[in-house]
Design an enzyme around this catalytic site. Structure first.
Site, PDB file in Angstrom:
ATOM      1  N   SER A   1       0.834  -1.201   0.000  1.00 14.06           N
ATOM      2  CA  SER A   1       0.000   0.000   0.000  1.00 14.06           C
ATOM      3  C   SER A   1       0.879   1.266   0.000  1.00 14.06           C
ATOM      4  O   SER A   1       1.724   1.420  -0.864  1.00 14.06           O
ATOM      5  CB  SER A   1      -0.963  -0.031   1.180  1.00 14.06           C
ATOM      6  OG  SER A   1      -1.975   0.932   1.045  1.00 14.06           O
TER       7      SER A   1
ATOM      8  N   ASP B   1      -9.427  -4.379  -5.476  1.00 15.48           N
ATOM      9  CA  ASP B   1      -8.925  -3.422  -4.486  1.00 15.48           C
ATOM     10  C   ASP B   1      -9.573  -2.059  -4.708  1.00 15.48           C
ATOM     11  O   ASP B   1      -9.481  -1.485  -5.797  1.00 15.48           O
ATOM     12  CB  ASP B   1      -7.401  -3.316  -4.635  1.00 15.48           C
ATOM     13  CG  ASP B   1      -6.745  -2.506  -3.527  1.00 15.48           C
ATOM     14  OD1 ASP B   1      -7.458  -1.813  -2.784  1.00 15.48           O
ATOM     15  OD2 ASP B   1      -5.505  -2.585  -3.424  1.00 15.48           O
TER      16      ASP B   1
ATOM     17  N   HIS C   1      -7.786  -5.375  -0.864  1.00 16.66           N
ATOM     18  CA  HIS C   1      -6.535  -4.622  -0.730  1.00 16.66           C
ATOM     19  C   HIS C   1      -5.404  -5.430  -0.095  1.00 16.66           C
ATOM     20  O   HIS C   1      -4.283  -5.447  -0.609  1.00 16.66           O
ATOM     21  CB  HIS C   1      -6.803  -3.366   0.099  1.00 16.66           C
ATOM     22  CG  HIS C   1      -5.626  -2.456   0.223  1.00 16.66           C
ATOM     23  ND1 HIS C   1      -4.888  -2.035  -0.866  1.00 16.66           N
ATOM     24  CD2 HIS C   1      -5.036  -1.882   1.320  1.00 16.66           C
ATOM     25  CE1 HIS C   1      -3.907  -1.233  -0.458  1.00 16.66           C
ATOM     26  NE2 HIS C   1      -3.978  -1.131   0.862  1.00 16.66           N
TER      27      HIS C   1
END
Length: 279
Positions: free
Chosen positions: A106, A222, A252
């Site tokens: 991320s 995601d 995600h």
């Protein structure tokens, strides 16, 4: 695995806390983990266990303003602070006879990519999981342009929050995320959001400089980090050893999805291939 918690002095006087997980036998290399926005390194213990099982030393810091590290919560307003702290941690790792890989998830994926571009000499390969490399399609272009400016003018101003429902399709993972006292559950300050978006804007032009081996993975469903950023990396990276894998239907946190064994095995197999290629 055998674990130890250490710390180093980061920028602005922050204390950066990190864990070192060691295999039971002699190490074959190092994997450094860079976690995502608002979370912390201990959420990757199951991944660290798999990596130490195959011989890697795993080094997992909490970014400044996250988890156990000091600093105002999510108070970083200059993305280079993350890079500097990570460089200090990597420079503090005991010498291991084997390659060093950096794995970022991320926002940690954006940190890892920028670190690889800034310090290619320190790494032998890069692994990205749901990296935040491009703003989401739901963000109006004018907001994308204004975010870095707003982040400098009013860095304390709260912006959007990350909905926990987008983390994983596993309700137990979502519940644990929501109950974790070391996870930030509030809105993202404009200072951090602005510097992240500004950093994203540099990647398209810099990606041709990325020549090291790369494994970039993303959940196809995601909603927290744009999968198109990972696809862009696949198109624009300058090296000839770039693997892009989109896991259809995954959310995600691909390491925390029901299919996590498949995802982690993808990482382990890639590491083994690239470790032996360099030995």
């Amino acid at each position: 695995m055998k674990s130890q918690t250490l710390s180093v002095a980061g920028v602005h006087g922050n204390t950066i806390v990190y864990d070192v997980h060691r295999p039971e036998s002699g190490p074959v290399g190092v994997v450094v983990l860079a976690h995502g926005l608002g979370e912390h390194a201990a959420r990757y213990l199951h991944l660290a266990a798999r990596l130490t099982d195959v011989g890697y030393v795993v080094v997992a810091p909490d970014h400044a303003g996250h988890g156990r590290s000091s600093g105002k919560r999510l108070g970083v307003t200059d993305f280079d602070d993350f890079i500097a702290d990570l460089h200090t941690v990597i420079g503090n790792i005991d010498r291991v006879d084997g390659p060093t890989f950096l794995l970022g998830h991320s926002m940690g994926g954006a940190i890892a990519l920028k670190y690889a571009l800034d310090h290619p000499e320190a790494l032998d390969g890069l692994i990205l999981s749901g990296p935040a490399l491009m703003p989401g399609a739901d963000l109006p272009p004018v907001l994308v342009k204004l975010a870095p400016i707003l982040g400098k003018v009013a860095p304390w101003l709260p912006s959007a929050a990350l909905p926990a429902s987008g983390v994983s399709r596993d309700p137990k993972v979502v519940a644990a995320y929501e109950a974790d006292p070391l996870v930030w559950h509030g809105k993202i300050p404009a200072g951090l959001g602005g510097t992240l978006i500004a950093t994203m804007g540099t990647f398209p032009d810099r990606l041709p400089q990325l020549t090291m081996p790369v494994l970039a993975m993303h959940g196809g469903a995601d909603t927290l980090a744009n999968p198109d950023g990972t696809r862009m990396l696949g198109r624009r990276a300058g090296g000839d050893d770039v693997t892009v894998t989109i896991f259809d239907g995954l959310y995600h946190e691909i390491f925390n999805e029901p299919e996590q064994d498949e995802v982690i095995t993808t990482v382990v197999d890639w590491l083994e291939k690239h470790r032996t290629a360099q030995s």
